[in-house]
Design a protein around this motif. Structure first.
Motif, PDB file in Angstrom:
ATOM      1  N   PHE A 261       0.810  -1.215   0.000  1.00 58.38           N
ATOM      2  CA  PHE A 261       0.000   0.000   0.000  1.00 58.38           C
ATOM      3  C   PHE A 261       0.847   1.270   0.000  1.00 58.38           C
ATOM      4  O   PHE A 261       0.617   2.201  -0.784  1.00 58.38           O
ATOM      5  CB  PHE A 261      -0.915  -0.027   1.224  1.00 58.38           C
ATOM      6  CG  PHE A 261      -1.901   1.111   1.311  1.00 58.38           C
ATOM      7  CD1 PHE A 261      -2.856   1.311   0.323  1.00 58.38           C
ATOM      8  CD2 PHE A 261      -1.878   1.977   2.394  1.00 58.38           C
ATOM      9  CE1 PHE A 261      -3.770   2.356   0.409  1.00 58.38           C
ATOM     10  CE2 PHE A 261      -2.780   3.024   2.489  1.00 58.38           C
ATOM     11  CZ  PHE A 261      -3.730   3.216   1.490  1.00 58.38           C
TER      12      PHE A 261
ATOM     13  N   GLU B  93      -5.713   3.170   7.921  1.00 58.56           N
ATOM     14  CA  GLU B  93      -5.921   2.363   6.724  1.00 58.56           C
ATOM     15  C   GLU B  93      -5.642   0.882   6.984  1.00 58.56           C
ATOM     16  O   GLU B  93      -6.340   0.009   6.453  1.00 58.56           O
ATOM     17  CB  GLU B  93      -5.019   2.857   5.586  1.00 58.56           C
ATOM     18  CG  GLU B  93      -5.326   4.266   5.105  1.00 58.56           C
ATOM     19  CD  GLU B  93      -4.495   5.302   5.823  1.00 58.56           C
ATOM     20  OE1 GLU B  93      -4.314   6.406   5.255  1.00 58.56           O
ATOM     21  OE2 GLU B  93      -3.999   5.020   6.946  1.00 58.56           O
TER      22      GLU B  93
ATOM     23  N   MET C  26      -8.910  -1.264   6.186  1.00 55.44           N
ATOM     24  CA  MET C  26      -8.892  -1.963   4.902  1.00 55.44           C
ATOM     25  C   MET C  26      -8.688  -3.471   5.055  1.00 55.44           C
ATOM     26  O   MET C  26      -9.313  -4.270   4.341  1.00 55.44           O
ATOM     27  CB  MET C  26      -7.825  -1.348   3.993  1.00 55.44           C
ATOM     28  CG  MET C  26      -8.130   0.094   3.617  1.00 55.44           C
ATOM     29  SD  MET C  26      -6.800   0.924   2.697  1.00 55.44           S
ATOM     30  CE  MET C  26      -6.934   0.112   1.111  1.00 55.44           C
TER      31      MET C  26
ATOM     32  N   TYR D  84      -8.032  -8.825  -2.645  1.00 59.96           N
ATOM     33  CA  TYR D  84      -8.256  -7.417  -2.340  1.00 59.96           C
ATOM     34  C   TYR D  84      -7.094  -6.562  -2.844  1.00 59.96           C
ATOM     35  O   TYR D  84      -7.293  -5.527  -3.483  1.00 59.96           O
ATOM     36  CB  TYR D  84      -8.417  -7.261  -0.833  1.00 59.96           C
ATOM     37  CG  TYR D  84      -8.857  -5.896  -0.356  1.00 59.96           C
ATOM     38  CD1 TYR D  84     -10.204  -5.586  -0.215  1.00 59.96           C
ATOM     39  CD2 TYR D  84      -7.929  -4.923  -0.009  1.00 59.96           C
ATOM     40  CE1 TYR D  84     -10.620  -4.338   0.253  1.00 59.96           C
ATOM     41  CE2 TYR D  84      -8.312  -3.672   0.454  1.00 59.96           C
ATOM     42  CZ  TYR D  84      -9.661  -3.387   0.582  1.00 59.96           C
ATOM     43  OH  TYR D  84     -10.063  -2.149   1.040  1.00 59.96           O
TER      44      TYR D  84
ATOM     45  N   ARG E 144      -7.098  -4.139  -6.607  1.00 60.23           N
ATOM     46  CA  ARG E 144      -7.103  -2.688  -6.414  1.00 60.23           C
ATOM     47  C   ARG E 144      -5.730  -2.131  -6.780  1.00 60.23           C
ATOM     48  O   ARG E 144      -4.982  -1.642  -5.939  1.00 60.23           O
ATOM     49  CB  ARG E 144      -7.485  -2.358  -4.967  1.00 60.23           C
ATOM     50  CG  ARG E 144      -8.959  -2.627  -4.672  1.00 60.23           C
ATOM     51  CD  ARG E 144      -9.224  -2.668  -3.173  1.00 60.23           C
ATOM     52  NE  ARG E 144     -10.647  -2.736  -2.872  1.00 60.23           N
ATOM     53  CZ  ARG E 144     -11.390  -3.830  -2.985  1.00 60.23           C
ATOM     54  NH1 ARG E 144     -10.838  -4.962  -3.411  1.00 60.23           N
ATOM     55  NH2 ARG E 144     -12.688  -3.810  -2.672  1.00 60.23           N
TER      56      ARG E 144
ATOM     57  N   GLN F 114      -4.607   0.496  -8.355  1.00 55.66           N
ATOM     58  CA  GLN F 114      -4.278   1.898  -8.117  1.00 55.66           C
ATOM     59  C   GLN F 114      -3.947   2.171  -6.658  1.00 55.66           C
ATOM     60  O   GLN F 114      -3.114   3.029  -6.347  1.00 55.66           O
ATOM     61  CB  GLN F 114      -5.450   2.786  -8.556  1.00 55.66           C
ATOM     62  CG  GLN F 114      -5.763   2.707 -10.044  1.00 55.66           C
ATOM     63  CD  GLN F 114      -4.583   3.123 -10.896  1.00 55.66           C
ATOM     64  OE1 GLN F 114      -3.879   4.082 -10.587  1.00 55.66           O
ATOM     65  NE2 GLN F 114      -4.365   2.400 -11.989  1.00 55.66           N
ATOM     66  N   GLN F 115      -4.587   1.449  -5.750  1.00 59.51           N
ATOM     67  CA  GLN F 115      -4.357   1.657  -4.319  1.00 59.51           C
ATOM     68  C   GLN F 115      -3.086   0.980  -3.828  1.00 59.51           C
ATOM     69  O   GLN F 115      -2.565   1.341  -2.773  1.00 59.51           O
ATOM     70  CB  GLN F 115      -5.555   1.139  -3.507  1.00 59.51           C
ATOM     71  CG  GLN F 115      -6.813   1.968  -3.644  1.00 59.51           C
ATOM     72  CD  GLN F 115      -7.942   1.389  -2.814  1.00 59.51           C
ATOM     73  OE1 GLN F 115      -8.543   0.385  -3.149  1.00 59.51           O
ATOM     74  NE2 GLN F 115      -8.225   2.030  -1.699  1.00 59.51           N
ATOM     75  N   PHE F 116      -2.599   0.011  -4.572  1.00 55.83           N
ATOM     76  CA  PHE F 116      -1.436  -0.766  -4.121  1.00 55.83           C
ATOM     77  C   PHE F 116      -0.333  -0.718  -5.176  1.00 55.83           C
ATOM     78  O   PHE F 116      -0.095  -1.694  -5.899  1.00 55.83           O
ATOM     79  CB  PHE F 116      -1.864  -2.208  -3.828  1.00 55.83           C
ATOM     80  CG  PHE F 116      -2.825  -2.336  -2.685  1.00 55.83           C
ATOM     81  CD1 PHE F 116      -2.367  -2.394  -1.379  1.00 55.83           C
ATOM     82  CD2 PHE F 116      -4.196  -2.360  -2.911  1.00 55.83           C
ATOM     83  CE1 PHE F 116      -3.252  -2.494  -0.319  1.00 55.83           C
ATOM     84  CE2 PHE F 116      -5.093  -2.460  -1.872  1.00 55.83           C
ATOM     85  CZ  PHE F 116      -4.625  -2.521  -0.560  1.00 55.83           C
TER      86      PHE F 116
ATOM     87  N   ARG G 198       2.393  -3.589  -5.140  1.00 57.56           N
ATOM     88  CA  ARG G 198       1.814  -4.930  -4.941  1.00 57.56           C
ATOM     89  C   ARG G 198       2.721  -6.053  -5.451  1.00 57.56           C
ATOM     90  O   ARG G 198       2.515  -7.208  -5.109  1.00 57.56           O
ATOM     91  CB  ARG G 198       0.450  -5.012  -5.616  1.00 57.56           C
ATOM     92  CG  ARG G 198       0.482  -4.878  -7.108  1.00 57.56           C
ATOM     93  CD  ARG G 198      -0.910  -4.763  -7.711  1.00 57.56           C
ATOM     94  NE  ARG G 198      -0.856  -4.571  -9.154  1.00 57.56           N
ATOM     95  CZ  ARG G 198      -0.578  -3.424  -9.736  1.00 57.56           C
ATOM     96  NH1 ARG G 198      -0.344  -2.341  -9.004  1.00 57.56           N
ATOM     97  NH2 ARG G 198      -0.529  -3.340 -11.053  1.00 57.56           N
TER      98      ARG G 198
END
Length: 332
Positions: free
Chosen positions: A130, A152, A156, A178, A182, A184-186, A189
């Motif tokens: 993240f 968060e 989350m 998850y 996602r 854009q959020q991670f 990753r």
């Protein structure tokens, strides 16, 4: 009244009572006929600048921990060649010292076929994916009550667990999907073991004790979801362990949770008819603890197989083992 006679002290006893042993008839034999555990051929070889890692491995002394390292690498390589499971059970320190990319690489190569982790691993795996950083200063935050209160992380992760359970997913699959979905959020990753497992379709399971992880302090924590997801993951891990005949289980840095979980998975598998008589188990940590040595190295292999212990810092030993396995599989 008659007076009591004093017992003679040891110092007053005549020295002639104990005579020196006579070694003149000692039986000996030639040194050449004696078995010796160390040979000159086992010694380390002097390093020369510019050589390959394979030459470095060959240069190590073929004694004690180096012999164990080589045997473990060979066991993992053999399991991989034969299509047998190589399962890694792990604690959070392995991630915190920067070894995620090595495990991700072994997963991509098909060498590590399953991961089992304690609840602390998911905290660091999530935060690294993240934000690109993790591991708070507990000593600096505990007095003020700020320890474990990152918004968060709590919100989350608990959200992922609850959503995943509704889809019939265990904790590992819930969190992996998850993070993976996602994008854009991670942004980091690619370092995530959870997301990598989900993307590759490898079983990644999470085994928790309620109250041990910071996300359990948050109001979004759902005990029913956490417990049900962890139980589902235990049964999935037990299914993988039950099929690990000829395979390898490595315990990396978990002193309590994973050794206990693994032992129960072995017992459950045997109870349901899986003999597990030819398995290799390995404990790797920087300290020797009772449960890993008993529940990973000794008990599961007393019916058959072999258990090993490699003691040392993860940030040194895990890269060494990973590289040794890759070199072993290269057919050098």
């Amino acid at each position: 009244m008659p007076t009591r006679r004093k017992r003679p002290t040891v110092a007053s006893a005549p020295s002639a009572i104990i005579r020196p042993i006579d070694a003149s008839r000692l039986k000996t034999y030639p040194l050449q006929r004696r078995h010796s555990k160390v040979q000159v051929s086992n010694f380390a070889k002097v390093w020369t600048k510019g050589r390959s890692f394979a030459r470095f491995l060959d240069s190590l002394p073929d004694i004690l921990a180096v012999k164990t390292l080589r045997e473990v690498a060979q066991a993992i390589a053999t399991a991989h060649r034969n299509g047998r499971p190589v399962i890694v059970g792990m604690g959070a320190h392995v991630v915190k010292v920067g070894l995620g990319p090595l495990l991700v690489d072994l997963m991509k190569r098909g060498i590590v076929t399953a991961l089992a982790m304690n609840g602390a691993v998911i905290i660091h795996d999530f935060e690294l994916a993240f934000m690109g950083h993790t591991s708070e200063e507990v000593d600096a935050e505990i007095d003020s009550g700020r320890f474990g209160m990152a918004e968060e992380t709590g919100r989350m992760l608990n959200e992922a667990i609850t959503l995943g359970l509704k889809e019939g997913q265990g904790l590992g699959e819930s969190l992996g999907s998850y993070i993976h979905r996602r994008k854009q959020q991670f942004p980091h990753r690619v370092t995530s073991l959870l997301a990598t497992g989900f993307r590759l379709g490898l079983p990644v399971t999470v085994h928790v004790a309620v109250g041990t992880d910071i996300i359990h302090m948050h109001p979004s924590a759902d005990g029913a979801a956490i417990g049900a997801g962890s139980l589902l993951d235990f049964r999935r891990l037990a299914a993988v362990v039950s099929e690990m005949e000829g395979g390898v289980y490595l315990n990396l840095g978990s002193a309590v949770i994973l050794p206990e979980v693994f032992l129960k998975a072995v017992s459950l598998g045997r109870n349901l008819g899986h003999p597990l008589t030819n398995i290799t188990t390995v404990n790797m940590d920087f300290l020797t603890h009772y449960r890993p040595m008993t529940n990973v190295v000794r008990r599961p292999t007393q019916k058959g197989g072999k258990g090993y212990a490699l003691t040392g810092h993860h940030e040194i030993m895990v890269p060494l083992l990973a590289a040794a396995v890759i070199e072993e599989l290269s057919g050098r």
